[in-house]
Design an enzyme around this catalytic site. Structure first.
Site, PDB file in Angstrom:
ATOM      1  N   HIS A  79       0.859  -1.189   0.000  1.00 61.06           N
ATOM      2  CA  HIS A  79       0.000   0.000   0.000  1.00 61.06           C
ATOM      3  C   HIS A  79       0.894   1.237   0.000  1.00 61.06           C
ATOM      4  O   HIS A  79       1.725   1.393   0.885  1.00 61.06           O
ATOM      5  CB  HIS A  79      -0.915   0.008   1.229  1.00 61.06           C
ATOM      6  CG  HIS A  79      -2.103  -0.910   1.085  1.00 61.06           C
ATOM      7  ND1 HIS A  79      -3.373  -0.542   1.425  1.00 61.06           N
ATOM      8  CD2 HIS A  79      -2.191  -2.167   0.598  1.00 61.06           C
ATOM      9  CE1 HIS A  79      -4.208  -1.540   1.162  1.00 61.06           C
ATOM     10  NE2 HIS A  79      -3.514  -2.537   0.677  1.00 61.06           N
ATOM     11  N   TYR A 208      -9.177   6.101   6.822  1.00 60.53           N
ATOM     12  CA  TYR A 208      -9.348   6.477   8.226  1.00 60.53           C
ATOM     13  C   TYR A 208     -10.299   7.671   8.224  1.00 60.53           C
ATOM     14  O   TYR A 208      -9.923   8.742   7.755  1.00 60.53           O
ATOM     15  CB  TYR A 208      -8.011   6.882   8.851  1.00 60.53           C
ATOM     16  CG  TYR A 208      -7.048   5.726   9.088  1.00 60.53           C
ATOM     17  CD1 TYR A 208      -6.256   5.221   8.066  1.00 60.53           C
ATOM     18  CD2 TYR A 208      -6.921   5.160  10.365  1.00 60.53           C
ATOM     19  CE1 TYR A 208      -5.366   4.174   8.297  1.00 60.53           C
ATOM     20  CE2 TYR A 208      -6.030   4.121  10.599  1.00 60.53           C
ATOM     21  CZ  TYR A 208      -5.262   3.630   9.564  1.00 60.53           C
ATOM     22  OH  TYR A 208      -4.379   2.595   9.798  1.00 60.53           O
ATOM     23  N   PRO A 297      -4.962   0.515  18.386  1.00 62.40           N
ATOM     24  CA  PRO A 297      -4.685   0.012  17.038  1.00 62.40           C
ATOM     25  C   PRO A 297      -4.686   1.067  15.929  1.00 62.40           C
ATOM     26  O   PRO A 297      -4.354   0.749  14.791  1.00 62.40           O
ATOM     27  CB  PRO A 297      -5.831  -0.992  16.800  1.00 62.40           C
ATOM     28  CG  PRO A 297      -6.939  -0.518  17.670  1.00 62.40           C
ATOM     29  CD  PRO A 297      -6.292   0.111  18.868  1.00 62.40           C
ATOM     30  N   LYS A 301       0.618  -0.031  14.894  1.00 58.54           N
ATOM     31  CA  LYS A 301       2.007  -0.154  15.331  1.00 58.54           C
ATOM     32  C   LYS A 301       2.310  -1.446  16.098  1.00 58.54           C
ATOM     33  O   LYS A 301       3.474  -1.816  16.270  1.00 58.54           O
ATOM     34  CB  LYS A 301       2.378   1.042  16.240  1.00 58.54           C
ATOM     35  CG  LYS A 301       2.621   2.321  15.474  1.00 58.54           C
ATOM     36  CD  LYS A 301       4.004   2.327  14.848  1.00 58.54           C
ATOM     37  CE  LYS A 301       4.120   3.258  13.666  1.00 58.54           C
ATOM     38  NZ  LYS A 301       3.828   2.657  12.364  1.00 58.54           N
ATOM     39  N   TYR A 389       3.912   6.311  10.059  1.00 67.24           N
ATOM     40  CA  TYR A 389       3.055   5.189   9.641  1.00 67.24           C
ATOM     41  C   TYR A 389       3.860   4.109   8.946  1.00 67.24           C
ATOM     42  O   TYR A 389       3.653   2.918   9.192  1.00 67.24           O
ATOM     43  CB  TYR A 389       1.949   5.714   8.708  1.00 67.24           C
ATOM     44  CG  TYR A 389       0.787   4.752   8.561  1.00 67.24           C
ATOM     45  CD1 TYR A 389      -0.355   4.871   9.346  1.00 67.24           C
ATOM     46  CD2 TYR A 389       0.816   3.715   7.619  1.00 67.24           C
ATOM     47  CE1 TYR A 389      -1.421   3.993   9.220  1.00 67.24           C
ATOM     48  CE2 TYR A 389      -0.236   2.833   7.486  1.00 67.24           C
ATOM     49  CZ  TYR A 389      -1.347   2.970   8.294  1.00 67.24           C
ATOM     50  OH  TYR A 389      -2.397   2.098   8.162  1.00 67.24           O
TER      51      TYR A 389
HETATM   52  C1  PHB Z   1      -6.585  -3.972  10.116  1.00 63.76           C
HETATM   53  O1  PHB Z   1      -6.680  -4.173   8.900  1.00 63.76           O
HETATM   54  O2  PHB Z   1      -6.967  -4.814  10.950  1.00 63.76           O
HETATM   55  C2  PHB Z   1      -6.056  -2.675  10.609  1.00 63.76           C
HETATM   56  C3  PHB Z   1      -5.450  -1.805   9.711  1.00 63.76           C
HETATM   57  C4  PHB Z   1      -4.964  -0.585  10.154  1.00 63.76           C
HETATM   58  C5  PHB Z   1      -5.068  -0.241  11.486  1.00 63.76           C
HETATM   59  C6  PHB Z   1      -5.643  -1.124  12.385  1.00 63.76           C
HETATM   60  C7  PHB Z   1      -6.137  -2.349  11.952  1.00 63.76           C
HETATM   61  O3  PHB Z   1      -4.615   0.979  11.906  1.00 63.76           O
END
Ligand code: PHB
Length: 395
Positions: A79, A208, A297, A301, A389
């Site tokens: 990504h 997000y 989450p 990280k 990130y």
């Molecule tokens: C996930 O795909 O489970 C996932 C992706 C990004 C995050 C948290 C969880 O920041």
């Protein structure tokens, strides 16, 4: 039932066969140091752990060095950015353009399957359904792990060094911090309602989304399975909402995008916590991964931080056991904590910038949108996010 006691000896006893313990055993074996790993779960349970899915560039580089044909490159997907969405508009953060790095979507249980197969093929002494209960003698040259096998027998592992890679309820931690709860905590007044559903991707990259109704994250697992989350009350019972209500909630939190819906086959509520243990190492024992720290989450990280700990610790244990040089192990905690606190800050920052709270005033809400705008409108802002990130380079 009669119980027997067996004592075995190894150089490094590792409690926990998660990503941290497995990668550590590999790095140690590469340096000629043998280890024993114990885990209370079965192999099947470990391979089904549902966790986050984002690997930093450095984590992928390490997995590739461990196994050049790693499935992260075939099953996983690179990504090159994420979308921050607020006030109904998406703003892309272009990672390669900003920092020359990327992330990979590759679920943690796939990493676990790969690493378990690799370690077992290499002849690693890896014992499932063995429950460690305590560690003794960390102030001596031969610390010991006390455990119980599935058959109910006592197993004592005598080692030169003990590593707690056994997650947030670590049984190794008290031998290092003096008390299981010694550390720095933060609770959050919300959780994530997570779903897995059978549907095509709604978006090529992760979204997000900050909305007036709360946060949502649109993630993926494959071309026909998607992972999505929305902010909820920590006391939410995941079984109560109907699928229709779940889709309505998700749709209302990503205004401007139409989600592709499909049958939901798994739902869970993830609580948010930040934690850093008061000590990461004492004498001949150290903590890595969730045993040492927990992050919410939002910044993805968790597993990446565990890998970063392990890279530092493998080098330090090697210097200690092979060259009898204690300098790196003496520096392990301070060195690891620099990255841990950066990741704590990033995870807290992403969390507080994106989630809404009932007690937020109009001022709080507008300030939050101002914060998001100062990130997306400025190359310096986007670069700060992209750098964190995709992950700061490993030591
Ligand atoms: C996930 O795909 O489970 C996932 C992706 C990004 C995050 C948290 C969880 O920041």
């Amino acid at each position: 039932m009669s119980t027997a006691t067996q004592t075995i000896r190894t150089r490094v006893a590792i409690v926990g066969a998660g990503p941290a313990g497995l990668i550590l055993s590999h790095l140690l074996a590469d340096a000629g140091i043998d280890s024993v790993i114990v885990d209370q779960r079965t192999r099947g349970d470990i391979e089904q752990t549902i966790r986050a899915g984002i690997l930093e560039q450095g984590t992928v580089d390490l997995l590739t060095a461990i196994d050049p044909s790693s499935r992260v490159h075939t099953v996983g997907t690179r990504h090159d950015g994420i979308e921050l969405r607020f006030e109904g508009e998406g703003h892309r953060i272009d990672f390669p353009a900003l920092v020359g790095r990327s992330v990979w979507l590759y679920p943690q249980h796939e990493v676990l399957k790969d690493m378990l197969a690799l370690r077992l093929r290499a002849g690693q002494d890896l014992r499932f359904e063995v429950t460690a209960s305590r560690v003794e003698g960390v102030d001596t040259p031969t610390p010991r792990v006390f455990a119980t096998t599935a058959a109910g027998d006592e197993l004592i592992i005598e080692a030169d060094f003990v590593v707690g890679a056994d997650g947030s309820r670590s049984v190794v931690r008290p031998a290092i911090t003096g008390d299981a709860f010694n550390g720095h905590f933060r609770e959050y007044p919300f959780a994530w309602f997570g779903i897995l559903c059978e549907a095509p991707e709604s978006s090529e990259e992760l979204i997000y989304s900050n909305s007036d109704n709360g946060f949502a994250l649109i993630s993926q697992r494959s071309h026909d399975v998607q992972r999505m989350y929305f902010q909820c009350d920590p006391e939410t019972d995941p079984t109560v909402m109907s699928e229709e209500e779940i889709w309505e909630t998700l749709q209302s939190r990503v205004p401007g995008t139409t989600l592709k819906e499909g049958p939901i086959f798994q739902r869970d509520v993830l609580r948010f916590r930040s934690f850093v243990a008061s000590e990461l190492r004492h004498g001949r024992a150290a903590l890595v991964g969730d045993a040492a720290h927990t992050v919410p989450p939002t910044g993805a990280k968790g597993m990446n931080l565990a890998v970063a700990d392990v890279v530092l610790l493998a080098r330090a244990v090697n210097a200690l056991l092979v060259e009898n040089d204690a300098r790196l192990i003496d520096a392990y905690a301070d060195e690891a904590l620099k990255r841990i606190w950066k990741a704590q800050h990033f995870s807290w920052w992403m969390t507080s910038m994106l989630h809404t709270l009932p007690e937020h005033t109009e001022f709080d809400r507008r300030r939050q949108l101002g914060e998001l705008r100062s990130v997306v409108d400025s190359e310096a802002g986007r670069t700060f996010l992209a750098e964190a990130y995709t992950g700061w380079p490993l030591a």
